[in-house]
Design a protein around this motif. Structure first.
Motif, short mmCIF file in Angstrom:
data_model
loop_
_atom_site.label_atom_id
_atom_site.label_comp_id
_atom_site.label_asym_id
_atom_site.label_seq_id
_atom_site.Cartn_x
_atom_site.Cartn_y
_atom_site.Cartn_z
N PHE A 3 12.47 -6.51 23.86
CA PHE A 3 12.44 -7.22 22.58
C PHE A 3 11.09 -6.98 21.93
N GLN A 4 11.09 -6.59 20.67
CA GLN A 4 9.84 -6.43 19.94
C GLN A 4 10.08 -6.78 18.47
N MET A 5 9.27 -7.72 17.99
CA MET A 5 9.35 -8.15 16.60
C MET A 5 7.95 -8.15 16.02
N THR A 6 7.81 -7.62 14.81
CA THR A 6 6.53 -7.59 14.12
C THR A 6 6.70 -8.29 12.78
N TYR A 7 5.75 -9.18 12.46
CA TYR A 7 5.70 -9.86 11.17
C TYR A 7 4.34 -9.57 10.56
N VAL A 8 4.34 -8.99 9.35
CA VAL A 8 3.09 -8.65 8.69
C VAL A 8 2.59 -9.85 7.89
N ILE A 9 1.37 -10.28 8.20
CA ILE A 9 0.74 -11.41 7.54
C ILE A 9 -0.06 -10.94 6.34
N LYS A 10 -0.80 -9.85 6.52
CA LYS A 10 -1.73 -9.37 5.50
C LYS A 10 -1.84 -7.85 5.60
N GLY A 11 -2.08 -7.18 4.48
CA GLY A 11 -2.24 -5.73 4.49
C GLY A 11 -0.92 -5.01 4.63
N TRP A 12 -0.95 -3.83 5.23
CA TRP A 12 0.26 -3.04 5.44
C TRP A 12 0.12 -2.21 6.71
N ILE A 13 1.27 -1.80 7.23
CA ILE A 13 1.32 -0.93 8.41
C ILE A 13 2.47 0.05 8.23
N LEU A 42 1.71 5.01 12.42
CA LEU A 42 1.11 6.15 11.73
C LEU A 42 -0.21 5.78 11.05
N ASP A 43 -0.28 4.57 10.48
CA ASP A 43 -1.47 4.16 9.75
C ASP A 43 -1.36 2.67 9.46
N TYR A 44 -2.47 2.05 9.11
CA TYR A 44 -2.48 0.64 8.71
C TYR A 44 -3.73 0.38 7.90
N SER A 45 -3.68 -0.65 7.05
CA SER A 45 -4.80 -0.98 6.19
C SER A 45 -5.91 -1.63 7.00
N ASP A 46 -7.12 -1.56 6.47
CA ASP A 46 -8.28 -2.16 7.14
C ASP A 46 -8.13 -3.66 7.32
N ASP A 47 -7.39 -4.30 6.41
CA ASP A 47 -7.22 -5.75 6.48
C ASP A 47 -5.89 -6.18 7.12
#
Length: 65
Positions: A3-13, A42-47
């Protein structure tokens, strides 16, 4: 993992998912991965801030070269 779930709080991935291709997640995005799917960050924002839930807690990760 089972099981793997990701929730983005801030920035982007940006991730690449086996069988789907590239996906960019932004604040409020939720990604639930099927068991054992191959994926690459692949990449993500600094924040970038994200909440990630993974089961089991111990698992193997293969680092891309």
């Amino acid at each position: 993992v089972e099981f793997q779930m990701t929730y983005v709080i801030k920035g982007w991935i940006k991730v690449e998912l086996e069988g789907t291709g590239e996906v960019t997640l932004r604040p409020g995005s939720i990604l639930m991965l099927p068991p054992r799917i191959k994926h690459t960050v692949l990449d993500y924002s600094d924040d970038c801030e994200q909440l990630e839930l993974i089961m089991p807690v111990k698992y193997d990760t293969i680092e891309a070269e």
